[in-house]
Enzyme design. Structure first.
Site, PDB file in Angstrom:
ATOM      1  N   ASN A  41      34.772  -7.209 -43.629  1.00  6.57           N
ATOM      2  CA  ASN A  41      33.778  -6.753 -42.658  1.00  6.57           C
ATOM      3  C   ASN A  41      34.429  -6.027 -41.485  1.00  6.57           C
ATOM      4  OD1 ASN A  41      31.167  -7.195 -43.504  1.00  6.57           O
ATOM      5  ND2 ASN A  41      30.990  -9.219 -42.596  1.00  6.57           N
ATOM      6  N   ASP A  47      32.183 -19.529 -52.104  1.00  4.94           N
ATOM      7  CA  ASP A  47      32.481 -18.849 -50.846  1.00  4.94           C
ATOM      8  C   ASP A  47      33.401 -17.662 -51.106  1.00  4.94           C
ATOM      9  OD1 ASP A  47      32.250 -19.307 -47.737  1.00  4.94           O
ATOM     10  OD2 ASP A  47      34.317 -18.680 -48.121  1.00  4.94           O
ATOM     11  N   ASP A  80      28.034  -5.966 -46.773  1.00  2.00           N
ATOM     12  CA  ASP A  80      26.762  -6.306 -47.409  1.00  2.00           C
ATOM     13  C   ASP A  80      26.762  -5.885 -48.877  1.00  2.00           C
ATOM     14  OD1 ASP A  80      25.847  -7.366 -45.066  1.00  2.00           O
ATOM     15  OD2 ASP A  80      24.481  -5.716 -44.587  1.00  2.00           O
ATOM     16  N   GLU A 130      28.542 -15.620 -46.178  1.00  3.64           N
ATOM     17  CA  GLU A 130      29.187 -15.259 -47.440  1.00  3.64           C
ATOM     18  C   GLU A 130      29.263 -16.449 -48.379  1.00  3.64           C
ATOM     19  OE1 GLU A 130      32.711 -15.964 -44.538  1.00  3.64           O
ATOM     20  OE2 GLU A 130      30.653 -15.228 -44.415  1.00  3.64           O
TER      21      GLU A 130
END
Length: 299
Positions: A183, A175, A192, A218
């Site tokens: 973000n 993770d 991304d 993620e």
């Protein structure tokens, strides 16, 4: 004055070509076109393809009408053949029950229980179409790793194989730490790109038999056959360090990105995919709560 339609509204003469260039030779395959397992496929290379309900089959069709080992397809010189393996519902080719070995031709339909497979030779014009559909169905569009659905199918199969042969197997759940602030600050396009970079690092570190997938926003999963918990820990530490040392620049600003990794190994208490994933998730939660950028193994 009327426009000169002869000069401006004529149909262009078609110049025929030999079709698209092929980047590499394709193997023949069988594709499920009806019933349980719709869309699944198996390539027929040097090894024979086993079709059946068993999780160890090369093409798994998990329906009660399908025998555990239903039929086998293989390459025979320049051709391909199929053999029924004593299935309760006999294998049929083009709706004809087969007896012994039967040759397959491009486009043949193979009935397996209540599902129908289509045989596609390597020279078929459909081969590239089915290859593209297969890629779309099994891979994550952003990272080009396997998607969650295909990972689950492959994990179930690999767990069954490991249990049957008493071989070690480990699962890592990876993770990205503090990904939401990335973000929020730099936008989803930059986020991304971070995920694509991490996916590239995963591909560089896994072995050819390992299975890497993006299973959440993620979150990534790595299935490591022939790896016990300690070997998986050593692998995961190398991966964690590689991510921490990699240059990331979301929005053009250098940032240190790290990952936390939870590991669980197959055991008598964890002999199913849900149990194995739950244990790896527990280890991941511990890695997060202990400060992130670390690897934890569930005992």
């Amino acid at each position: 004055m009327e426009p000169d339609t002869e000069l401006h509204d004529t149909t262009q003469r078609t110049v025929l070509s030999h079709g698209p260039l092929r980047s590499a030779p394709r193997s023949a395959c069988v594709v499920v076109i009806h019933g349980e397992g719709l869309g699944r496929r198996a390539d027929i290379t040097d090894a024979a393809v086993l079709v059946g309900r068993s999780q160890e089959a090369d093409l798994v069709i998990a329906h009660k009408s399908v025998s555990r080992e239903h039929c086998r397809v293989w390459r025979d010189g320049n051709g391909y053949r199929i053999r029924d393996l004593g299935a309760t519902n006999a294998t049929r080719v083009n709706d004809v029950r087969i007896s012994g070995d039967t040759a397959l031709a491009d486009g043949d339909q193979v009935t397996v229980g209540e599902s129908i497979l289509k045989f596609i030779s390597q020279d078929s014009v459909e081969a590239s179409y089915h290859e593209e559909i297969y890629q779309l169905a099994t891979h994550d569009a952003l990272t080009e790793l396997y998607n969650r659905r295909h990972f689950i199918e492959m994990a179930d199969k690999e767990i069954a194989r490991s249990i049957r042969h008493a071989r070690p197997l480990s699962l890592c759940i990876v993770d990205v730490d503090l990904f939401k602030p990335v973000n929020d600050r730099y936008g989803h396009i930059s986020g991304d790109e971070v995920l694509r970079q991490i996916a590239l690092l995963l591909r560089r570190h896994v072995r050819s038999d390992d299975i890497a997938a993006r299973i959440g926003g993620e979150e990534f999963a790595l299935l490591l056959p022939e790896c016990d918990a300690e070997a998986a820990r050593v692998f995961a530490e190398r991966l964690r360090e590689a991510v921490a040392d990699a240059p990331f620049a979301p929005g053009g600003e250098p940032q240190r990105i790290t990952v936390s990794i939870g590991i669980a190994a197959l055991s008598p208490q964890r002999d199913t995919r849900p149990a194995l994933m739950a244990a790896a998730d527990t280890a991941l939660y511990r890695a997060k709560s202990e400060g992130r950028n670390r690897v934890c193994v569930e005992a």
